[in-house]
Enzyme design. Structure first.
Site, PDB file in Angstrom:
ATOM      1  N   ASP A 108       0.812  -1.223   0.000  1.00  0.00           N
ATOM      2  CA  ASP A 108       0.000   0.000   0.000  1.00  0.00           C
ATOM      3  C   ASP A 108       0.847   1.275   0.000  1.00  0.00           C
ATOM      4  O   ASP A 108       1.810   1.398   0.773  1.00  0.00           O
ATOM      5  CB  ASP A 108      -0.943   0.003   1.208  1.00  0.00           C
ATOM      6  CG  ASP A 108      -2.053  -1.028   1.031  1.00  0.00           C
ATOM      7  OD1 ASP A 108      -2.502  -1.217  -0.111  1.00  0.00           O
ATOM      8  OD2 ASP A 108      -2.442  -1.649   2.035  1.00  0.00           O
ATOM      9  N   HIS A 258       0.379  -7.552  -1.547  1.00  0.00           N
ATOM     10  CA  HIS A 258      -0.914  -8.236  -1.604  1.00  0.00           C
ATOM     11  C   HIS A 258      -1.596  -7.967  -2.940  1.00  0.00           C
ATOM     12  O   HIS A 258      -1.198  -7.058  -3.685  1.00  0.00           O
ATOM     13  CB  HIS A 258      -1.802  -7.858  -0.415  1.00  0.00           C
ATOM     14  CG  HIS A 258      -2.086  -6.399  -0.299  1.00  0.00           C
ATOM     15  ND1 HIS A 258      -1.156  -5.494   0.149  1.00  0.00           N
ATOM     16  CD2 HIS A 258      -3.197  -5.679  -0.586  1.00  0.00           C
ATOM     17  CE1 HIS A 258      -1.682  -4.282   0.135  1.00  0.00           C
ATOM     18  NE2 HIS A 258      -2.916  -4.354  -0.307  1.00  0.00           N
TER      19      HIS A 258
HETATM   20  C1  SIN Z   1      -6.109  -3.376  -0.875  1.00  0.00           C
HETATM   21  O1  SIN Z   1      -5.298  -3.350  -1.792  1.00  0.00           O
HETATM   22  O2  SIN Z   1      -5.915  -2.794   0.186  1.00  0.00           O
HETATM   23  C2  SIN Z   1      -7.389  -4.147  -1.066  1.00  0.00           C
HETATM   24  C3  SIN Z   1      -7.203  -5.597  -0.886  1.00  0.00           C
HETATM   25  C4  SIN Z   1      -8.501  -6.315  -1.026  1.00  0.00           C
HETATM   26  O3  SIN Z   1      -9.557  -5.697  -1.234  1.00  0.00           O
HETATM   27  O4  SIN Z   1      -8.497  -7.544  -0.948  1.00  0.00           O
END
Ligand code: SIN
Length: 282
Positions: A108, A258
């Site tokens: 992020d 992520h």
């Molecule tokens: C994000 O990138 O913070 C979102 C991740 C998600 O919605 O699974």
């Protein structure tokens, strides 16, 4: 009554479930220390079946530091700007949240000079299937590089920038206004960062926001990044979180990437995220 916490690993790569925590209540110093330790050790923590108001979500997040306010102010929760709404819910024809956020590998907000420590995502309503979140352990990705690549990336800095191309409107959603786009600047961070608390090295480049390598020609930088992204995208570094309603998942942006996965948009996916401020990467 004191909480008794049990920390159960979720995959060989990273992630643990913390059992026995009720995050709607103030945590004792001992319970907080246990969660902080587990977060450093496992990089992603899952708390199932939490019943949190926005204020409780914020209060728990604040135990880890000051909260970041996202630049996409159109998706901040009314009265609680510390919460970024990630949602496909529409009201009056207007998206109330950032609908397709994070459908690519990223950590992020690495496009800011001082990117966040971690993010706490709360699944208020999740689809019956799909909409999972993949997590990748960037310590493990760094450690698995061969010695020559470790030497090649040592001391390099990468350029990061919010990716306007990802604006791709879905169902008419506008992700970045022209005014917000005009404020976007490029920043640089080390390709390998040392985690400020664990002291371990982690790869700190991501396909979402890393756009080049300082001091390298565009094509050379792009080739090196492609090699690193290919290396990172490997199941042995990953944990897939399959959401249940009312999960709270807390990841460490300093050593984890992520990736949100697709789902059938006939179903609702309504998630609330707080983001804890971090340190300048070194
Ligand atoms: C994000 O990138 O913070 C979102 C991740 C998600 O919605 O699974």
């Amino acid at each position: 009554m004191e909480m008794t916490l049990d920390v159960r690993p979720l995959s060989p790569a990273l992630g643990a479930e913390v059992v026995g925590a009720d995050l709607s209540r103030p945590l004792s110093d001992d319970a907080f220390a246990c969660i902080k330790r587990a977060h450093l050790d496992h990089c992603v923590l899952v708390f199932r079946d939490q019943h949190l108001t926005p204020a409780q979500h914020i209060a728990f997040s604040r135990r880890f530091g000051d909260l970041h306010i996202h630049m996409l102010e159109q998706y901040l929760m009314e009265d609680h700007p510390e919460i970024l709404v990630l949602s496909n819910v529409r009201q009056g024809g207007r998206a109330i949240g950032f609908e397709d956020a994070g459908r690519y590998w990223h950590s992020d907000v690495t496009y800011e000079e001082v990117p966040p420590l971690g993010s706490l995502l709360y699944g208020v309503e999740v689809p019956p299937e799909g909409g999972d979140t993949l997590f990748a352990n960037m310590y493990a990705a760094y450690e698995a590089l061969d010695a020559a690549t470790k030497r090649r990336v040592a001391g390099l800095r990468a350029r990061h920038r919010y990716n306007i191309d990802r604006r791709r409107p879905r169902r008419g959603t506008i992700h970045v206004t022209d005014e917000q786009a005009a404020k976007i600047r490029e920043v640089s961070h080390p390709v390998v960062r040392t985690h400020p608390e664990s002291g371990r090295k982690a790869l700190y480049v991501n396909p979402g926001f890393t756009v080049g390598i300082e001091g390298l020609a565009e094509t050379d930088g792009a080739a090196l990044l492609a090699e690193l992204f290919d290396h990172i995208d490997d199941a042995r570094f990953q944990y897939r979180h399959i959401w249940r309603q009312r999960d709270l998942v807390f990841w460490d942006n300093r050593c984890v990437m992520h990736h949100a996965t697709d789902y059938d948009p006939v179903h609702t996916r309504h998630m609330l995220r707080t983001t804890v401020k971090g340190d300048r990467p070194v």
